[in-house]
Design a protein around this motif. Structure first.
Motif, PDB file in Angstrom:
ATOM      1  N   LEU A 122       0.811  -1.210   0.000  1.00 58.56           N
ATOM      2  CA  LEU A 122       0.000   0.000   0.000  1.00 58.56           C
ATOM      3  C   LEU A 122       0.850   1.268   0.000  1.00 58.56           C
ATOM      4  CD1 LEU A 122      -2.836  -1.072   2.449  1.00 58.56           C
ATOM      5  CD2 LEU A 122      -2.808  -1.141  -0.049  1.00 58.56           C
ATOM      6  N   TYR A 212      -9.243 -10.488  -3.293  1.00 58.38           N
ATOM      7  CA  TYR A 212     -10.491  -9.727  -3.302  1.00 58.38           C
ATOM      8  C   TYR A 212     -11.252 -10.018  -4.595  1.00 58.38           C
ATOM      9  CZ  TYR A 212      -8.366  -7.103   0.507  1.00 58.38           C
ATOM     10  OH  TYR A 212      -7.779  -6.753   1.697  1.00 58.38           O
ATOM     11  N   HIS A 224      -7.379  -3.092  -7.656  1.00 53.12           N
ATOM     12  CA  HIS A 224      -7.377  -4.271  -6.793  1.00 53.12           C
ATOM     13  C   HIS A 224      -6.228  -4.137  -5.809  1.00 53.12           C
ATOM     14  CE1 HIS A 224      -9.658  -6.861  -9.952  1.00 53.12           C
ATOM     15  NE2 HIS A 224     -10.016  -5.591 -10.002  1.00 53.12           N
ATOM     16  N   CYS A 225      -6.509  -4.311  -4.535  1.00 50.33           N
ATOM     17  CA  CYS A 225      -5.514  -4.030  -3.500  1.00 50.33           C
ATOM     18  C   CYS A 225      -4.856  -5.272  -2.923  1.00 50.33           C
ATOM     19  CB  CYS A 225      -6.161  -3.225  -2.363  1.00 50.33           C
ATOM     20  SG  CYS A 225      -6.779  -1.618  -2.881  1.00 50.33           S
ATOM     21  N   ASP A 226      -4.881  -6.395  -3.645  1.00 51.79           N
ATOM     22  CA  ASP A 226      -4.290  -7.615  -3.093  1.00 51.79           C
ATOM     23  C   ASP A 226      -2.948  -7.968  -3.719  1.00 51.79           C
ATOM     24  OD1 ASP A 226      -5.334  -8.168  -5.540  1.00 51.79           O
ATOM     25  OD2 ASP A 226      -6.652  -9.782  -4.887  1.00 51.79           O
ATOM     26  N   THR A 252      -6.924  -3.780   5.250  1.00 48.01           N
ATOM     27  CA  THR A 252      -6.351  -3.161   4.057  1.00 48.01           C
ATOM     28  C   THR A 252      -6.990  -1.814   3.770  1.00 48.01           C
ATOM     29  OG1 THR A 252      -5.915  -5.354   3.131  1.00 48.01           O
ATOM     30  CG2 THR A 252      -5.880  -3.498   1.611  1.00 48.01           C
ATOM     31  N   GLY A 253      -8.315  -1.743   3.819  1.00 56.73           N
ATOM     32  CA  GLY A 253      -8.991  -0.480   3.542  1.00 56.73           C
ATOM     33  C   GLY A 253      -8.631   0.610   4.522  1.00 56.73           C
ATOM     34  N   TYR A 333     -10.698   2.264  -4.930  1.00 61.02           N
ATOM     35  CA  TYR A 333      -9.936   1.069  -4.540  1.00 61.02           C
ATOM     36  C   TYR A 333     -10.895   0.053  -3.928  1.00 61.02           C
ATOM     37  CZ  TYR A 333      -5.864   4.123  -5.015  1.00 61.02           C
ATOM     38  OH  TYR A 333      -4.921   4.979  -5.493  1.00 61.02           O
ATOM     39  N   CYS A 335     -11.262  -3.102  -1.536  1.00 65.12           N
ATOM     40  CA  CYS A 335     -10.576  -3.829  -0.458  1.00 65.12           C
ATOM     41  C   CYS A 335     -11.568  -4.664   0.343  1.00 65.12           C
ATOM     42  CB  CYS A 335      -9.866  -2.860   0.475  1.00 65.12           C
ATOM     43  SG  CYS A 335      -8.894  -1.583  -0.330  1.00 65.12           S
ATOM     44  N   SER A 338     -12.922 -10.397   0.671  1.00 67.76           N
ATOM     45  CA  SER A 338     -11.752 -11.275   0.589  1.00 67.76           C
ATOM     46  C   SER A 338     -12.180 -12.727   0.779  1.00 67.76           C
ATOM     47  CB  SER A 338     -10.733 -10.886   1.655  1.00 67.76           C
ATOM     48  OG  SER A 338      -9.637 -11.776   1.646  1.00 67.76           O
TER      49      SER A 338
END
Length: 400
Positions: A122, A212, A224-226, A252-253, A333, A335, A338
């Protein structure tokens, strides 16, 4: 002629002298009695303590080594074929340890060529340097480990065989090299089949992690934040945006919102979360949840709790669940949602979701080891119902 007797004392002599000394010391002082008794017992039991120490120091490691070999079935001269699937924290940790064992034939399967330190991904999303968050698999595994770039698409636990769909780059490299003497993908126990390559194993470690699952209705409009791949264009887009939307109030968020608002305090950041509190994984610690919420609110982050983003409008707005509120954002984004990566688990999973798993059957089978939250494991991390399959990381259910 005078006969000289042996002056060494037997244990019986020591005991008698100890008793005599105890009775003699009573006439002087109680402390002298305790000192005399302690020294006498020390002389008597010191050899026993020393022998016990030697046995612990020298015998225990040999026993432990034998026990490990017995459990893993490596008492034969043939190297055990161990396959590790997944290059995250759990997979890389196990692989780095087993790579030091000379009696193991180790195959490492991962979609990427590098290990990613996900907690620092991140920071790269907001434009900070992320050179230290990745490491090539070969750099910490050495040359003895066979690394296959691909994704496990199917697992046949009865035949102890898995199917790997190679990445495009891996397939090109193999075609250029002619496949090599080891077989498909450079792996000795791999065989080419329609739809991929099959790899046989004696022991299997599943560490496929989680990801995610972005709804199709949002498409490619969100980052995508993974993984780093999903955030490559994030820094440039973030700098050019004034309104930021973060979907999901988990770890994560929350961390992403804090990174953005700290680095860009003038930007308008909105976080949408489906629950009534942030960080649902920390529901047992409400003080942490309250601290995080206060931290974000004091810095201007707008929190929309008990709500969800359900779709995107024709003008690019993000429509919430209640339908009465729309959010306009230049950069978004995702997040949330999951889920463990279980597509490999059983052929029926390609057409059914994990929530529709069959009821447990008397005979050991992989569906019996599945739950909507991931694989069910025993205390030693063996997948439930299997002696030769282990699992670790996010793919494991914590509710089993």
């Amino acid at each position: 002629m005078t006969t000289t007797k042996d002056s060494s004392l037997t244990p019986l002599d020591v005991l008698l002298l100890t008793l005599f000394g105890c009775f003699s010391a009573v006439r002087f002082h109680p402390i002298a009695l305790l000192q005399h008794l302690f020294l006498s017992l020390f002389r008597l039991f010191a050899p026993v303590v020393f022998l016990f120490y030697r046995s612990v120091v020298f015998v225990t490691p040999l026993y432990a080594s034998w026990l490990v070999r017995y459990v893993l079935g490596r008492t034969t001269s043939t190297p055990s074929r161990v396959v590790i699937v997944g290059g995250g924290f759990a997979g890389s940790c196990v692989a780095s340890v087993l790579s030091l064992q000379s009696d193991i034939s180790l195959t490492y399967v991962d979609e990427g060529a590098r290990f990613q330190y996900t907690p620092s991904i991140l920071k790269g999303a907001v434009g900070e340097s992320n050179e230290r968050v990745v490491a090539d698999h070969r750099s910490y595994l050495g040359d003895s480990v066979r690394i296959v770039r691909g994704r496990m698409s199917r697992l046949d636990a009865e035949k102890k065989r898995l199917t790997i769909s190679l990445n495009a780059s891996a397939s090109k490299n193999r075609e250029a090299s002619g496949g090599g003497p080891r077989g498909a993908g450079g792996v000795e126990h791999a065989f080419e089949e329609e739809g991929g390559y099959t790899v046989d194993y004696d022991f299997l470690v599943l560490s496929t992690g989680s990801s995610y699952h972005v709804p199709k209705r949002l498409g490619s409009s969100v980052f995508h934040c993974d993984s780093m791949d999903g955030l490559q264009a994030s820094p440039e887009a973030l700098r050019a945006s004034s309104r930021i939307l973060i979907i999901g109030g988990g770890i994560t968020g929350v961390e992403l919102a804090a990174e953005i608002i700290t680095r860009f305090p003038s930007k308008e950041v909105t976080l949408v979360h489906g629950g009534d509190r942030l960080l649902p994984a920390h529901s047992d610690n409400p003080r942490v949840q309250q601290y995080v919420q206060s931290f974000l609110e004091q810095r201007g982050v707008k929190l929309l709790l008990n709500n969800r983003v359900v779709s995107r409008g024709a003008r690019g707005e993000y429509i919430l669940r209640d339908g009465e509120l729309c959010i306009y954002a230049d950069c978004a984004y995702f997040c949330a949602n999951s889920q463990p990566n279980l597509n490999f688990a059983h052929p029926f999973l390609s057409s059914q979701s994990p929530t529709s798993l069959p009821s447990p059957s008397p005979s050991p089978s992989l569906p019996r080891s599945l739950s909507p939250e991931g694989l069910l494991v025993e205390a030693d991390m063996r997948v439930r119902g299997f002696e030769d399959i282990f699992a670790g990381g996010d793919v494991v259910s914590l509710k089993g």
